[in-house]
Design a protein around this motif. Structure first.
Motif, PDB file in Angstrom:
ATOM      1  N   ARG A  95      10.550   7.623   1.105  1.00  0.00           N
ATOM      2  CA  ARG A  95       9.800   6.809   2.067  1.00  0.00           C
ATOM      3  C   ARG A  95      10.805   6.346   3.098  1.00  0.00           C
ATOM      4  O   ARG A  95      11.851   5.803   2.749  1.00  0.00           O
TER       5      ARG A  95
ATOM      6  N   ASP B 241       0.949   4.119  -2.721  1.00  0.00           N
ATOM      7  CA  ASP B 241       0.611   5.442  -2.160  1.00  0.00           C
ATOM      8  C   ASP B 241       1.614   6.518  -2.595  1.00  0.00           C
ATOM      9  O   ASP B 241       1.251   7.683  -2.769  1.00  0.00           O
TER      10      ASP B 241
ATOM     11  N   SER C 231       0.842  -1.206   0.000  1.00  0.00           N
ATOM     12  CA  SER C 231       0.000   0.000   0.000  1.00  0.00           C
ATOM     13  C   SER C 231       0.881   1.262   0.000  1.00  0.00           C
ATOM     14  O   SER C 231       0.522   2.266  -0.603  1.00  0.00           O
TER      15      SER C 231
ATOM     16  N   LYS D 200      -8.575   4.239   5.902  1.00  0.00           N
ATOM     17  CA  LYS D 200      -7.277   4.104   5.227  1.00  0.00           C
ATOM     18  C   LYS D 200      -6.202   3.537   6.161  1.00  0.00           C
ATOM     19  O   LYS D 200      -5.366   2.759   5.736  1.00  0.00           O
TER      20      LYS D 200
ATOM     21  N   ASP E 152       0.845  10.536  12.387  1.00  0.00           N
ATOM     22  CA  ASP E 152       1.506  10.603  11.085  1.00  0.00           C
ATOM     23  C   ASP E 152       1.291  11.981  10.458  1.00  0.00           C
ATOM     24  O   ASP E 152       2.213  12.567   9.892  1.00  0.00           O
TER      25      ASP E 152
ATOM     26  N   ASP F  54       0.222  10.036  -4.007  1.00  0.00           N
ATOM     27  CA  ASP F  54       0.768  11.144  -3.214  1.00  0.00           C
ATOM     28  C   ASP F  54       2.040  11.768  -3.818  1.00  0.00           C
ATOM     29  O   ASP F  54       2.518  12.787  -3.327  1.00  0.00           O
TER      30      ASP F  54
ATOM     31  N   GLN G  40      -2.929   7.736  12.572  1.00  0.00           N
ATOM     32  CA  GLN G  40      -3.001   8.648  11.433  1.00  0.00           C
ATOM     33  C   GLN G  40      -2.782  10.095  11.872  1.00  0.00           C
ATOM     34  O   GLN G  40      -2.086  10.860  11.204  1.00  0.00           O
TER      35      GLN G  40
HETATM   36  C1  IPE Z   1      -1.019   6.140   3.655  1.00  0.00           C
HETATM   37  O1  IPE Z   1      -1.444   7.292   4.225  1.00  0.00           O
HETATM   38  C2  IPE Z   1      -2.081   5.096   3.923  1.00  0.00           C
HETATM   39  C3  IPE Z   1      -1.950   3.910   3.101  1.00  0.00           C
HETATM   40  C4  IPE Z   1      -0.960   3.653   2.323  1.00  0.00           C
HETATM   41  C5  IPE Z   1      -3.044   2.963   3.181  1.00  0.00           C
HETATM   42  P1  IPE Z   1      -0.574   8.623   4.120  1.00  0.00           P
HETATM   43  O2  IPE Z   1      -0.370   9.013   2.698  1.00  0.00           O
HETATM   44  O3  IPE Z   1      -1.212   9.602   5.036  1.00  0.00           O
HETATM   45  O4  IPE Z   1       0.785   8.122   4.779  1.00  0.00           O
HETATM   46  P2  IPE Z   1       2.268   8.596   4.445  1.00  0.00           P
HETATM   47  O5  IPE Z   1       2.381   9.969   5.007  1.00  0.00           O
HETATM   48  O6  IPE Z   1       2.421   8.552   2.963  1.00  0.00           O
HETATM   49  O7  IPE Z   1       3.135   7.611   5.149  1.00  0.00           O
END
Ligand code: IPE
Ligand code: IPE
Ligand code: MG
Length: 289
Positions: free
Chosen positions: A92, A81, A77, A178, A219, A87, A216
């Protein structure tokens, strides 16, 4: 053994098992999979799964395939992502994201492979007869929570939401899907394999929901500190929505709620308490942490 050391031992066991799974080939595809998995993840979901299994007397050996499957799904994921269509993150865990190191095409396939491998690992887990119907339940639970009504449903909300207009309720709904989904699935895998009562399963779901939201928000707090000068938020973020002070308060309240769920269910797990409290340790970019 001290709790910190027990956690380190468990993390090592997860690491060993993941290495066994991912060093069986040396193709570029496997290199990309390893790049994503072995770049310093906290292994939070496997640790939750092992701790949950322990609450019901399950050994580390029995839980490991499920714990690792959850980590493989998590890492897939993250690869997807970070892709430019999602994103668009070049880094990472402080290292080039998978597509930056291997290209978008290979990163996509590395993600696909990790996801598929997770189900291979779980279905292959050899267990005593009495565990077989429970294993079926766990695989069903994990597939639902990882899929369109769980984690992927949340990712869809994330990319389609209007971040500035979001209400608190909408944010919670999104974060619960999520991030909360896979965390809840981790806890339920131990509970379902361990034949927990329905009230114990419910309490672990509550604990998982609170931990998932807290996770979350934490984060988002760390992300907002990093992004401060860089770019404004294109996806929903707790600090952008509620402000730093309130985001921190919400985080603390959720951790308290998680601990309370354990207490109410009399699930006396030092590890689950420890993992929830760990969420209060983070760098927020302001000196009061
Ligand atoms: C990622 O969320 C969630 C998943 C991959 C399911 P985010 O986009 O908020 O997390 P980061 O900041 O990229 O780690
Ligand atoms: C980050 O997850 C993405 C979210 C779901 C918020 P983690 O913080 O668990 O990522 P790693 O695996 O430890 O890097
Ligand atoms: Mg992201």
């Amino acid at each position: 053994m001290k709790i910190e050391n027990r956690i380190i031992q468990k993390k090592k066991a997860v690491e060993r098992e993941l290495k066994r799974l991912l060093y069986r080939e040396n193709s570029v595809l496997f290199q990309a999979m390893r790049h994503a998995v072995f770049s310093g993840g906290k292994r939070f979901r496997p640790l939750l799964a092992l701790a949950s299994g322990e609450c019901f007397g399950l050994s580390e050996r029995l839980m490991l395939p499920f714990a690792c499957a959850l980590e493989l799904i998590h890492n897939y994921s993250l690869i997807h992502d970070d892709l430019p269509a999602m994103d668009d993150d070049d880094f990472r865990r402080g290292k080039p994201s998978c597509h930056k190191a291997y290209g978008e095409d290979i990163a996509l396939l590395a993600g696909d492979s990790l996801l598929t491998m997770a189900f291979e690992v779980m279905s292959r887990a050899s267990l005593e007869e009495k565990f077989l119907p429970r294993k079926e339940k766990v695989i069903n639970e994990i597939s639902q929570m990882a899929g369109s009504e769980g984690m992927i449903g949340g990712q869809f909300m994330d990319i389609t939401a209007s971040p500035d207009k979001m209400t608190e309720e909408e944010y919670y709904d999104l974060a619960l899907k999520k991030t909360g989904s896979l965390i809840i699935a981790s806890l339920k895998s131990g509970a379902l394999l361990g034949n927990a009562s329905s009230s114990q399963v419910k309490s672990l779901e509550e604990y998982g929901g609170a931990v998932g939201l807290a996770f979350q928000i934490r984060d988002d707090i760390m992300d907002s500190a990093e992004r401060e000068k860089e770019k404004s938020f294109t996806c929903p973020n707790a600090v952008a929505l509620f402000g730093l002070k309130e985001a921190k308060e919400k985080l603390r309240t959720l951790v308290d709620k998680a601990l309370q769920s354990l207490e109410e269910a009399r699930l006396d797990s030092e590890e689950l308490r420890f993992l929830a409290l760990k969420l209060l340790e983070y760098k927020s970019g302001d000196e009061n942490g």
